[in-house]
Design a protein around this motif. Structure first.
Motif, PDB file in Angstrom:
ATOM      1  N   ASN A  67      11.885  19.041 -11.930  1.00 62.68           N
ATOM      2  CA  ASN A  67      11.879  19.845 -10.892  1.00 62.68           C
ATOM      3  C   ASN A  67      11.713  21.365 -11.447  1.00 62.68           C
ATOM      4  O   ASN A  67      12.901  21.998 -11.311  1.00 62.68           O
ATOM      5  CB  ASN A  67      12.931  19.876  -9.805  1.00 62.68           C
ATOM      6  N   PRO A  68      10.659  21.700 -12.302  1.00 57.81           N
ATOM      7  CA  PRO A  68      10.658  22.924 -12.920  1.00 57.81           C
ATOM      8  C   PRO A  68      10.675  24.131 -12.067  1.00 57.81           C
ATOM      9  O   PRO A  68      10.269  23.986 -10.919  1.00 57.81           O
ATOM     10  CB  PRO A  68       9.239  22.688 -13.955  1.00 57.81           C
ATOM     11  N   PRO A  69      10.977  25.343 -12.732  1.00 59.80           N
ATOM     12  CA  PRO A  69      11.008  26.550 -12.002  1.00 59.80           C
ATOM     13  C   PRO A  69       9.649  26.992 -11.788  1.00 59.80           C
ATOM     14  O   PRO A  69       8.737  26.307 -11.832  1.00 59.80           O
ATOM     15  CB  PRO A  69      11.607  27.613 -13.170  1.00 59.80           C
ATOM     16  N   THR A  70       9.495  27.525 -10.362  1.00 64.46           N
ATOM     17  CA  THR A  70       8.394  28.039  -9.751  1.00 64.46           C
ATOM     18  C   THR A  70       8.003  29.739  -9.883  1.00 64.46           C
ATOM     19  O   THR A  70       9.209  30.220  -9.336  1.00 64.46           O
ATOM     20  CB  THR A  70       8.286  27.497  -8.385  1.00 64.46           C
ATOM     21  N   ALA A  71       7.052  30.020 -10.133  1.00 66.64           N
ATOM     22  CA  ALA A  71       6.498  31.348  -9.973  1.00 66.64           C
ATOM     23  C   ALA A  71       5.730  31.493  -8.791  1.00 66.64           C
ATOM     24  O   ALA A  71       4.826  30.710  -8.551  1.00 66.64           O
ATOM     25  CB  ALA A  71       5.783  31.942 -11.089  1.00 66.64           C
ATOM     26  N   GLU A  72       5.569  32.672  -7.776  1.00 70.24           N
ATOM     27  CA  GLU A  72       4.879  32.806  -6.725  1.00 70.24           C
ATOM     28  C   GLU A  72       4.488  34.322  -6.628  1.00 70.24           C
ATOM     29  O   GLU A  72       5.306  35.105  -7.005  1.00 70.24           O
ATOM     30  CB  GLU A  72       5.376  32.377  -5.635  1.00 70.24           C
ATOM     31  N   ILE A  73       3.238  34.552  -6.399  1.00 70.76           N
ATOM     32  CA  ILE A  73       2.803  36.081  -6.073  1.00 70.76           C
ATOM     33  C   ILE A  73       2.345  35.984  -4.629  1.00 70.76           C
ATOM     34  O   ILE A  73       1.578  35.105  -4.295  1.00 70.76           O
ATOM     35  CB  ILE A  73       1.904  36.288  -7.219  1.00 70.76           C
ATOM     36  N   ILE A  74       2.754  36.888  -3.870  1.00 72.71           N
ATOM     37  CA  ILE A  74       2.212  37.148  -2.407  1.00 72.71           C
ATOM     38  C   ILE A  74       1.764  38.610  -2.286  1.00 72.71           C
ATOM     39  O   ILE A  74       2.167  39.455  -2.913  1.00 72.71           O
ATOM     40  CB  ILE A  74       3.618  37.071  -1.692  1.00 72.71           C
ATOM     41  N   SER A  75       0.713  38.728  -1.585  1.00 73.80           N
ATOM     42  CA  SER A  75      -0.003  40.053  -1.228  1.00 73.80           C
ATOM     43  C   SER A  75       0.036  39.951   0.087  1.00 73.80           C
ATOM     44  O   SER A  75      -0.038  39.408   1.139  1.00 73.80           O
ATOM     45  CB  SER A  75      -1.536  39.703  -1.682  1.00 73.80           C
ATOM     46  N   GLU A  76       0.337  41.314   0.447  1.00 77.85           N
ATOM     47  CA  GLU A  76       0.185  41.571   1.955  1.00 77.85           C
ATOM     48  C   GLU A  76      -0.154  42.837   2.403  1.00 77.85           C
ATOM     49  O   GLU A  76      -0.263  43.597   1.519  1.00 77.85           O
ATOM     50  CB  GLU A  76       1.779  41.519   2.819  1.00 77.85           C
ATOM     51  N   LYS A  77      -0.595  42.937   3.792  1.00 80.07           N
ATOM     52  CA  LYS A  77      -1.091  44.243   4.239  1.00 80.07           C
ATOM     53  C   LYS A  77      -0.446  44.503   5.590  1.00 80.07           C
ATOM     54  O   LYS A  77      -0.673  43.751   6.341  1.00 80.07           O
ATOM     55  CB  LYS A  77      -2.750  44.087   4.368  1.00 80.07           C
ATOM     56  N   ASN A  78       0.116  45.464   5.672  1.00 86.45           N
ATOM     57  CA  ASN A  78       0.575  45.876   7.075  1.00 86.45           C
ATOM     58  C   ASN A  78       1.578  44.903   7.429  1.00 86.45           C
ATOM     59  O   ASN A  78       1.645  44.525   8.492  1.00 86.45           O
ATOM     60  CB  ASN A  78      -0.309  46.281   8.173  1.00 86.45           C
ATOM     61  N   GLY A  79       2.388  44.083   6.429  1.00 82.50           N
ATOM     62  CA  GLY A  79       3.548  42.998   6.938  1.00 82.50           C
ATOM     63  C   GLY A  79       2.909  41.826   7.091  1.00 82.50           C
ATOM     64  O   GLY A  79       3.556  40.757   7.503  1.00 82.50           O
TER      65      GLY A  79
ATOM     66  N   LEU B 163      -2.823  47.443   0.120  1.00 83.29           N
ATOM     67  CA  LEU B 163      -2.262  46.071  -0.139  1.00 83.29           C
ATOM     68  C   LEU B 163      -0.942  46.136  -1.041  1.00 83.29           C
ATOM     69  O   LEU B 163      -0.669  47.094  -1.806  1.00 83.29           O
ATOM     70  CB  LEU B 163      -3.117  45.034  -0.807  1.00 83.29           C
ATOM     71  N   ALA B 164       0.024  45.227  -0.938  1.00 80.98           N
ATOM     72  CA  ALA B 164       1.094  45.202  -1.849  1.00 80.98           C
ATOM     73  C   ALA B 164       1.402  43.894  -2.233  1.00 80.98           C
ATOM     74  O   ALA B 164       0.902  42.877  -1.675  1.00 80.98           O
ATOM     75  CB  ALA B 164       2.290  45.845  -0.825  1.00 80.98           C
ATOM     76  N   ALA B 165       1.818  43.743  -3.403  1.00 77.22           N
ATOM     77  CA  ALA B 165       2.084  42.429  -3.978  1.00 77.22           C
ATOM     78  C   ALA B 165       3.749  42.314  -4.420  1.00 77.22           C
ATOM     79  O   ALA B 165       4.195  43.352  -4.746  1.00 77.22           O
ATOM     80  CB  ALA B 165       1.144  42.320  -5.121  1.00 77.22           C
ATOM     81  N   GLU B 166       4.104  41.110  -4.383  1.00 77.90           N
ATOM     82  CA  GLU B 166       5.377  40.831  -4.640  1.00 77.90           C
ATOM     83  C   GLU B 166       5.644  39.497  -5.531  1.00 77.90           C
ATOM     84  O   GLU B 166       5.069  38.351  -4.974  1.00 77.90           O
ATOM     85  CB  GLU B 166       6.528  40.827  -3.515  1.00 77.90           C
ATOM     86  N   ALA B 167       6.332  39.390  -6.551  1.00 81.73           N
ATOM     87  CA  ALA B 167       6.618  38.242  -7.213  1.00 81.73           C
ATOM     88  C   ALA B 167       7.872  37.590  -6.826  1.00 81.73           C
ATOM     89  O   ALA B 167       8.897  38.250  -6.635  1.00 81.73           O
ATOM     90  CB  ALA B 167       6.446  38.283  -8.879  1.00 81.73           C
ATOM     91  N   TYR B 168       7.804  36.153  -6.806  1.00 81.83           N
ATOM     92  CA  TYR B 168       9.120  35.365  -6.701  1.00 81.83           C
ATOM     93  C   TYR B 168       9.116  34.440  -7.601  1.00 81.83           C
ATOM     94  O   TYR B 168       8.355  33.673  -7.875  1.00 81.83           O
ATOM     95  CB  TYR B 168       8.992  34.967  -5.241  1.00 81.83           C
ATOM     96  N   GLY B 169      10.619  33.976  -7.797  1.00 80.31           N
ATOM     97  CA  GLY B 169      10.827  33.071  -8.890  1.00 80.31           C
ATOM     98  C   GLY B 169      11.774  32.286  -8.486  1.00 80.31           C
ATOM     99  O   GLY B 169      12.644  32.799  -7.806  1.00 80.31           O
ATOM    100  N   GLU B 170      11.765  30.962  -8.689  1.00 77.61           N
ATOM    101  CA  GLU B 170      12.961  30.002  -8.291  1.00 77.61           C
ATOM    102  C   GLU B 170      13.230  29.003  -9.267  1.00 77.61           C
ATOM    103  O   GLU B 170      12.128  28.408  -9.830  1.00 77.61           O
ATOM    104  CB  GLU B 170      12.580  29.410  -6.771  1.00 77.61           C
ATOM    105  N   ASN B 171      14.383  28.495  -9.262  1.00 77.15           N
ATOM    106  CA  ASN B 171      14.930  27.481 -10.369  1.00 77.15           C
ATOM    107  C   ASN B 171      16.081  26.801  -9.698  1.00 77.15           C
ATOM    108  O   ASN B 171      16.898  27.456  -9.474  1.00 77.15           O
ATOM    109  CB  ASN B 171      15.295  28.130 -11.782  1.00 77.15           C
ATOM    110  N   ASP B 172      16.036  25.450  -9.400  1.00 76.32           N
ATOM    111  CA  ASP B 172      16.965  24.785  -8.786  1.00 76.32           C
ATOM    112  C   ASP B 172      17.664  25.264  -7.550  1.00 76.32           C
ATOM    113  O   ASP B 172      18.888  25.392  -7.174  1.00 76.32           O
ATOM    114  CB  ASP B 172      18.202  24.516  -9.681  1.00 76.32           C
ATOM    115  N   GLY B 173      16.812  25.853  -6.714  1.00 70.27           N
ATOM    116  CA  GLY B 173      17.420  26.363  -5.427  1.00 70.27           C
ATOM    117  C   GLY B 173      17.638  27.954  -5.264  1.00 70.27           C
ATOM    118  O   GLY B 173      17.806  28.399  -4.425  1.00 70.27           O
TER     119      GLY B 173
END
Length: 155
Positions: free
Chosen positions: A93-105, A137-147
């Motif tokens: 269950n390795p760590p995960t990286a995620e990139i999110i792009s949004e516009k006006n929410g 547009l705006a972007a944000e990165a998210y990382g997760e490991n073991d919850g």
């Protein structure tokens, strides 16, 4: 004293105005950030060459990992890199990286990676595909490991 030729004065004034407009356009072009006309959504930052103009805009420390948000000036796109400490995660269950792009929410695109490869003797890593991150547009990165997850904040 002779009177100046009005047509000559007008031509000189028109030429001066034209030169000023041209110089203004050059200055505006040089001072404005580059925004790509091509969509890089879902594409790899390395194989497209976008990573060569990329820089780290934000990062966050998580439980045994670091998540980074990168942005390319030439491609007007963002992606996430995760660096996970060896031994700080369950290989099943390795760590995960995620990139999110949004516009006006409203989310426009999101991509993730979890197939870690060796970075050095301390870390393993992976990077996500890119999301468009140009005007509006705006972007944000998210990382997760073991919850345990952390966000970089919006850029």
């Amino acid at each position: 004293m002779p009177q100046p030729n009005r047509s000559r004065v007008f031509r000189r004034a028109a030429a001066l105005a034209s030169t000023c407009l041209t110089l203004s356009a050059v200055v505006l072009t040089m001072s404005s950030p580059a925004y790509a006309s091509t969509s890089y959504n879902g594409k790899d930052p390395v194989s497209t060459g976008c990573s060569s103009t990329g820089s780290t805009k934000a990062f966050a420390d998580g439980n045994g990992f670091i998540i980074e948000l990168h942005w390319s000036t030439a491609c007007a796109s963002a992606w996430a890199d995760i660096y996970a400490e060896r031994g700080a995660y369950d290989a099943a269950n390795p760590p995960t990286a995620e990139i999110i792009s949004e516009k006006n929410g409203v989310v426009q695109a999101t991509y993730a990676c979890h197939n870690l490869t060796s970075y050095n003797s301390t870390y393993t890593t992976c990077h996500t595909a890119m999301v468009n991150d140009g005007i509006g547009l705006a972007a944000e990165a998210y990382g997760e490991n073991d919850g345990d997850g952390v966000y970089t904040g919006w850029f």
